[in-house]
Design an enzyme around this catalytic site. Structure first.
Site, PDB file in Angstrom:
ATOM      1  N   ASP A 193       0.838  -1.205   0.000  1.00  0.00           N
ATOM      2  CA  ASP A 193       0.000   0.000   0.000  1.00  0.00           C
ATOM      3  C   ASP A 193       0.872   1.254   0.000  1.00  0.00           C
ATOM      4  O   ASP A 193       2.067   1.208   0.324  1.00  0.00           O
ATOM      5  CB  ASP A 193      -0.969   0.019   1.194  1.00  0.00           C
ATOM      6  CG  ASP A 193      -0.265   0.071   2.539  1.00  0.00           C
ATOM      7  OD1 ASP A 193       0.795  -0.572   2.689  1.00  0.00           O
ATOM      8  OD2 ASP A 193      -0.762   0.776   3.447  1.00  0.00           O
TER       9      ASP A 193
ATOM     10  N   GLU B 244       0.166  -1.130   5.752  1.00  0.00           N
ATOM     11  CA  GLU B 244       1.249  -0.596   6.593  1.00  0.00           C
ATOM     12  C   GLU B 244       1.062   0.881   6.852  1.00  0.00           C
ATOM     13  O   GLU B 244       1.340   1.385   7.938  1.00  0.00           O
ATOM     14  CB  GLU B 244       2.609  -0.849   5.910  1.00  0.00           C
ATOM     15  CG  GLU B 244       3.822  -0.495   6.774  1.00  0.00           C
ATOM     16  CD  GLU B 244       4.256   0.967   6.693  1.00  0.00           C
ATOM     17  OE1 GLU B 244       5.068   1.388   7.516  1.00  0.00           O
ATOM     18  OE2 GLU B 244       3.768   1.695   5.806  1.00  0.00           O
TER      19      GLU B 244
HETATM   20  C1  LIG Z   1      23.045  10.491  11.855  1.00  0.00           C
HETATM   21  C2  LIG Z   1      22.429  10.110  10.618  1.00  0.00           C
HETATM   22  C3  LIG Z   1      21.303  10.928  10.094  1.00  0.00           C
HETATM   23  C4  LIG Z   1      20.198  10.060   9.716  1.00  0.00           C
HETATM   24  C5  LIG Z   1      19.054  10.728   9.132  1.00  0.00           C
HETATM   25  C6  LIG Z   1      17.878   9.818   9.037  1.00  0.00           C
HETATM   26  C7  LIG Z   1      17.242   9.936   7.720  1.00  0.00           C
HETATM   27  C8  LIG Z   1      15.998   9.173   7.613  1.00  0.00           C
HETATM   28  C9  LIG Z   1      16.133   8.128   6.620  1.00  0.00           C
HETATM   29  C10 LIG Z   1      15.199   7.279   6.321  1.00  0.00           C
HETATM   30  C11 LIG Z   1      13.888   7.205   6.964  1.00  0.00           C
HETATM   31  C12 LIG Z   1      12.890   6.790   5.943  1.00  0.00           C
HETATM   32  C13 LIG Z   1      11.776   6.051   6.566  1.00  0.00           C
HETATM   33  C14 LIG Z   1      10.966   5.422   5.470  1.00  0.00           C
HETATM   34  C15 LIG Z   1       9.956   4.484   6.025  1.00  0.00           C
HETATM   35  C16 LIG Z   1       8.606   5.116   6.023  1.00  0.00           C
HETATM   36  C17 LIG Z   1       7.608   4.241   6.721  1.00  0.00           C
HETATM   37  C18 LIG Z   1       6.298   4.975   6.953  1.00  0.00           C
HETATM   38  O1  LIG Z   1       5.939   5.815   6.214  1.00  0.00           O
HETATM   39  N1  LIG Z   1       5.589   4.596   8.006  1.00  0.00           N
HETATM   40  C19 LIG Z   1       4.364   5.242   8.421  1.00  0.00           C
HETATM   41  C20 LIG Z   1       3.524   4.207   9.120  1.00  0.00           C
HETATM   42  C21 LIG Z   1       2.249   4.750   9.661  1.00  0.00           C
HETATM   43  C22 LIG Z   1       1.547   3.738  10.512  1.00  0.00           C
HETATM   44  C23 LIG Z   1       0.302   4.283  11.157  1.00  0.00           C
HETATM   45  N2  LIG Z   1       0.546   4.821  12.434  1.00  0.00           N
HETATM   46  C24 LIG Z   1       4.681   6.364   9.391  1.00  0.00           C
HETATM   47  O2  LIG Z   1       5.627   6.262  10.163  1.00  0.00           O
HETATM   48  O3  LIG Z   1       3.965   7.384   9.359  1.00  0.00           O
HETATM   49 ZN   LIG Z   2       6.794   2.320   3.991  1.00  0.00          ZN
HETATM   50 ZN   LIG Z   3       5.141   5.416   4.155  1.00  0.00          ZN
END
Ligand SMILES: CCCCCCCC/C=C\CCCCCCCC(=O)N[C@@H](CCCCN)C(=O)O
Ligand SMILES: [Zn+2]
Ligand SMILES: [Zn+2]
Length: 447
Positions: A71, A135
């Protein structure tokens, strides 16, 4: 093709079911070998999620699981260079909602498996592939059901690999080289609704404060009072220590001596939104509803605040902090949803999953010097599988720059064709590397 199917999750329990069904048919069509292989069992769980059980030849090896979700969040056309569900390719990039989050993983996992099967590969170690369909709204109908099903079957996993981190490029200003961050923990969340009720009446003789004014002040206090900086607790310190020698002077001295310089570093981390998210519980006011007519004193005002909880705090602690910041009895607090931060998965030399990811990164991305543990700032489906394993790793083998990060849930989400091909290659190698009985030998600070 996968991007063209609008498998949008809108709200918990509110999905595009036509698209989800079409997606199931699509993967059958494009990965025929996966579906006709005798040692692979395919099950549909929760109507639209998919569970593949790939039976290995050596039952003494503990199975693992690859996770992804089919999704996506909604994507209105506005602001996109190409329509978000066109899947069009432009200048070497495939554009569209889901190209990074997370149809890239869905397709790369199945494509790698299809290629291995075509070459008559039979794995030694069994593994599962779980593709959730909700998700983006909770995982309640997909991941949670798959997890319960596997638990009922008595399955215990060596480790899980899910989305949630990348090969990061340009996220720390003075760090010139990209590094791979494998998230070994994940922030929790608290969705809090703040509500103020007042007696409605004629707007020509208003009270000194309306429900809107009281609520706006409360919300503003929350925004203006960040949660405490938790630098020093959690995996971030280890991430920075592993990166220390990648900085030039004097930053290398600073990061090599965090015992002395941590106050400076923790302040530096607060400056940018993304690194700030790593040092504290964040506060995002995401919804505000009030008022029914221009000349009516509003009876009720409601605001929703989305906290992302640092691994060193709990839901109860954050709730108490929020109440202590607002300090107004007229504001009611309603917890809509909450989830505790995830425990830190092992990442030492004995941690099979972590070491396999590290080994495969070194092989597929020989230019990457550092593989460091980190924290996922968002939530992933893997949080629903803590009953099956203590080794949960969140990593996508894809380069990510800050502008790419903003495209996730934003506009012009895209992946280069080359990056997608490399992701397939990574999984192709990872599955074969996982057949080993022994943990790969760790070489920290290699090269
Ligand atoms: C010191 C190093 C610096 C690091 C910087 C971090 C950068 C971040 C990198 C990647 C993060 C990307 C995350 C991608 C996953 C997204 C998952 C997502 O969208 N999840 C949703 C789920 C919602 C569930 C309902 N409550 C969310 O979290 O909103
Ligand atoms: Zn995701
Ligand atoms: Zn997402």
């Amino acid at each position: 093709g996968a991007i063209q199917i609008p498998t949008v999750s809108f709200n918990p329990g509110e999905f595009n079911t036509t698209a989800l069904a079409a997606f199931g048919e699509y993967i059958h069509k494009v990965f025929p070998t996966v579906f006709r292989t005798s040692f692979i069992q395919h099950e549909v769980v929760g109507e639209y999620s998919h569970l593949f059980t790939v039976q290995g030849s050596d039952p003494s090896l503990q199975p693992y699981m690859l996770l992804a979700h089919i999704d996506v969040v909604p994507a209105p056309d506005q602001g996109w260079e190409v329509p978000p569900f066109s899947g069009l390719e432009r200048d070497g990039f495939i554009y569209g909602r889901g190209t990074l989050d997370n149809k890239n993983s869905v397709m790369a996992i199945l494509q790698a498996l299809e290629l291995l099967l075509i070459r008559n590969y039979i794995p030694r170690r069994s593994f599962f592939i779980a593709l959730g369909h909700d998700e983006e709204v909770s995982g309640a109908h997909g991941a949670q059901k798959i997890s319960a099903l596997l638990q009922a079957r008595g399955v215990q996993l060596a480790f899980i690999v899910d989305e949630g981190s990348f090969i990061l490029d340009g996220f720390i200003p003075s760090l010139k080289k990209p590094f791979a961050m494998v998230s070994v923990s994940e922030k929790g969340s608290l969705n809090l609704m703040l509500e103020v009720n007042k007696t409605p009446g004629h707007s020509s003789a208003p009270p000194k404060e309306t429900s809107i004014g009281i609520l706006a002040a409360a919300v503003s206090r929350l925004e203006q009072t960040p949660m405490p900086n938790m630098f020093g607790s959690g995996p971030l310190k280890m991430t920075l220590q592993q990166l220390a020698n990648e900085f030039s002077f004097p930053a290398n001295v600073i990061f090599n001596n965090l015992w002395l310089f941590w106050p400076i570093v923790s302040r530096l981390m607060e400056r940018e939104d993304i690194t700030n998210a790593l040092v504290r519980t964040t506060t995002a006011v995401t919804m505000f509803n009030a008022g029914i007519k221009v000349n009516v004193i509003p009876p009720v005002a409601q605001a929703t605040v989305n906290f992302r909880i640092h691994p060193a705090q709990t839901v109860q602690e954050v709730l108490k902090l929020a109440k202590d910041i607002v300090v107004d009895d007229r504001v009611q607090f309603h917890v809509l949803e909450s989830f505790e931060p995830l425990p830190v998965s092992p990442f030492d030399d004995q941690a099979l999953g972590y070491q396999l990811i590290r080994q495969t990164i070194q092989s597929v991305f020989p230019e990457i010097n550092i593989v460091a543990p980190g924290t996922c700032i968002a939530q992933t489906d893997s949080r629903h599988y803590t009953n099956l394993t203590t080794g949960i790793y969140r990593f996508n083998p894809v380069y990510l720059q800050p502008q790419d990060f903003r495209s996730i849930h934003g506009i012009n989400e895209r992946i280069s064709v080359q990056a997608y091909e490399t992701q397939v290659k990574f999984i192709f190698e990872f599955i074969q590397n996982a057949d080993t009985e022994q943990r790969p030998v760790s070489h920290l600070h290699e090269l």
